[in-house]
Design a protein around this motif. Structure first.
Motif, mmCIF file in Angstrom:
data_model
loop_
_atom_site.group_PDB
_atom_site.id
_atom_site.type_symbol
_atom_site.label_atom_id
_atom_site.label_comp_id
_atom_site.label_asym_id
_atom_site.label_seq_id
_atom_site.Cartn_x
_atom_site.Cartn_y
_atom_site.Cartn_z
ATOM 1 N N SER A 261 3.541 -2.377 5.330
ATOM 2 C CA SER A 261 4.006 -3.581 4.632
ATOM 3 C C SER A 261 3.576 -3.561 3.170
ATOM 4 N N ARG B 125 3.578 -6.153 1.230
ATOM 5 C CA ARG B 125 2.801 -7.368 0.980
ATOM 6 C C ARG B 125 1.347 -7.174 1.424
ATOM 7 N N TRP C 179 -2.149 -7.171 -0.792
ATOM 8 C CA TRP C 179 -3.404 -7.885 -0.568
ATOM 9 C C TRP C 179 -4.591 -6.929 -0.585
ATOM 10 N N SER D 233 3.808 -7.507 -5.391
ATOM 11 C CA SER D 233 4.152 -7.429 -3.967
ATOM 12 C C SER D 233 5.187 -8.489 -3.588
ATOM 13 N N ARG D 234 5.135 -9.640 -4.259
ATOM 14 C CA ARG D 234 6.124 -10.680 -3.976
ATOM 15 C C ARG D 234 7.504 -10.304 -4.530
ATOM 16 N N GLY E 65 9.645 -8.011 -2.511
ATOM 17 C CA GLY E 65 10.385 -8.585 -1.397
ATOM 18 C C GLY E 65 11.791 -9.004 -1.775
ATOM 19 N N GLU F 81 9.222 -6.703 4.036
ATOM 20 C CA GLU F 81 10.070 -7.112 2.933
ATOM 21 C C GLU F 81 11.435 -6.468 3.036
#
Length: 395
Positions: A125, A127, A131, A257-258, A261, A386
């Motif tokens: 992932s 996202r 993190w 990371s956002r 998506g 994503e």
């Protein structure tokens, strides 16, 4: 152990390790003030932390491709902290270089294996990997505050107190390692997938990361001096600029990371580097307190690509995830440390503004390189949260 819990622990451990990467630059003004180092001598300390790390990190990555070594996480965390803790105890320049080099080796040993474990825990992932990378950015951001709190009060002789994050980070690694043992996911193939390697794209990506590294390490070494000069402030003004530089990295990592998506990674990174060109120019040439705004924009622009470049590298070299992580997190990133003494020499001979001005070209070169990169195709066997992970331009 749930995936989210593992990522949180890995992110916190990452913060405890990367606080030592940030500590090297944060200690430089204190070495200059207490030991009267020149700009060139001060940048040599950054070089010592980067030189062995730049060579060792890909080697550790190649080793983790052959055999998983999760025990490296707590051991390398302790080593990274021990080097920084000892760096302020000796007035000898040679011993100071040795101790920061030891810390650099500890950081080098940590990153490839932690990236492999994080990829395994995150199941690919973007996202979750964001993190994980955020932890490192937070560690960078906390470094100048931690160093200022410890060293500004008692001088360099108080650096042994800086070992505390390493002790915490090594403990945080243990539940993740136990979970890996229970799940049987610590083997040499953990976190890797079969696929064709796109070496040409990986090389272009690596060159772009080199350009980013030169910009970021050059600024992290000298922005404290430059901000103090441009604002008329003292050490506090410089520490504030370094804090903004590192904190902006945390914002940029989450934003990257956002954005991944919604758009493919190559498009996101290309746009970030284009924005960074203007931000660095503003940092170098715009006077007064507004410099802090440009420091923040520069940091965000440099860190939007950070975790995305790691996953791109792993997808370009799917059969050698450890090597890809070692190169993008280690060798290419550490090149900035090799260039920083040259920046210091130019600054000693001319001025800091003259020395920092060429850094404007680095994100421009990274932008040009990314414009030629494809978005790698991700097989269905690799989980992505994503939708953009399999979209965009096909590799």
């Amino acid at each position: 152990m749930a995936r989210n819990k593992s990522i949180v622990l890995l992110s916190a451990g990452h913060a405890c390790v990367d606080v030592y990467q940030g500590s090297v630059a944060a200690l430089v003004p204190f070495f200059v003030a207490e030991r009267a180092y020149t700009y060139a001598a001060a940048s040599g300390i950054v070089l010592a932390a980067s030189l062995l790390s730049s060579v060792a990190q890909p080697l550790f990555g190649a080793l983790t491709d052959r055999r998983a070594m999760p025990w490296l996480l707590p051991v390398s965390t302790i080593l990274g902290g021990l080097g920084i803790a000892l760096s302020g105890l000796s007035g000898s320049y040679a011993l100071t270089l040795l101790f920061v080099a030891v810390s650099g080796i500890g950081v080098a040993a940590y990153h490839p294996e932690s990236a492999r474990v994080a990829r395994l825990a995150s199941r690919g992932s973007h996202r979750a990997m964001g993190w994980f990378s955020l932890g490192g950015n937070v560690g960078f951001a906390l470094a100048p505050l931690m160093v200022a709190a410890v060293v500004a009060t008692g001088g360099l002789r108080f650096t042994p107190l800086l070992v505390l994050p390493a002790l915490v980070g090594s403990v945080l690694c243990l539940p993740v390692l136990r979970a890996l043992e229970r799940s049987g996911g610590s083997g040499s193939s953990g976190g890797q997938r079969a696929g064709d390697d796109d070496v040409a794209s990986f090389v272009k990506l690596s060159l772009a990361v080199v350009c980013r590294s030169i910009t970021f390490v050059g600024l992290s070494t000298f922005v404290a001096f430059y901000a103090a000069y441009r604002t008329g402030g003292g050490t506090a003004a410089g520490s504030a600029a370094l804090f903004v530089l590192y904190l902006g990295g945390a914002v940029g990592t989450l934003l990257g990371s956002r954005l991944a998506g919604r758009r493919d990674r190559v498009t996101v990174v290309t746009g970030a580097y284009l924005m960074t060109v203007g931000a660095v120019a503003g940092l170098v040439f715009v006077p007064g307190p507004v410099i802090y705004l440009f420091v923040a924009l520069t940091s965000i622009g440099l860190y939007v690509p950070f975790s995305l470049q790691v996953t791109l590298a792993q997808d370009y070299l799917p059969s050698r995830v450890g090597t890809a992580s070692g190169v993008t997190l280690g060798l290419t990133v550490s090149v900035g440390g090799l260039v920083s003494p040259l920046i210091g020499k130019v600054a000693d001979a001319t001025s800091l503004r003259t020395a920092l001005a060429p850094l404007i070209l680095m994100p421009a070169l990274a932008w040009l390189l990314f414009r030629t990169l494809p978005e790698p195709a991700v097989p269905k066997s690799v989980t992505r949260e994503e939708p953009a992970a399999t979209g965009g331009r096909s590799g």
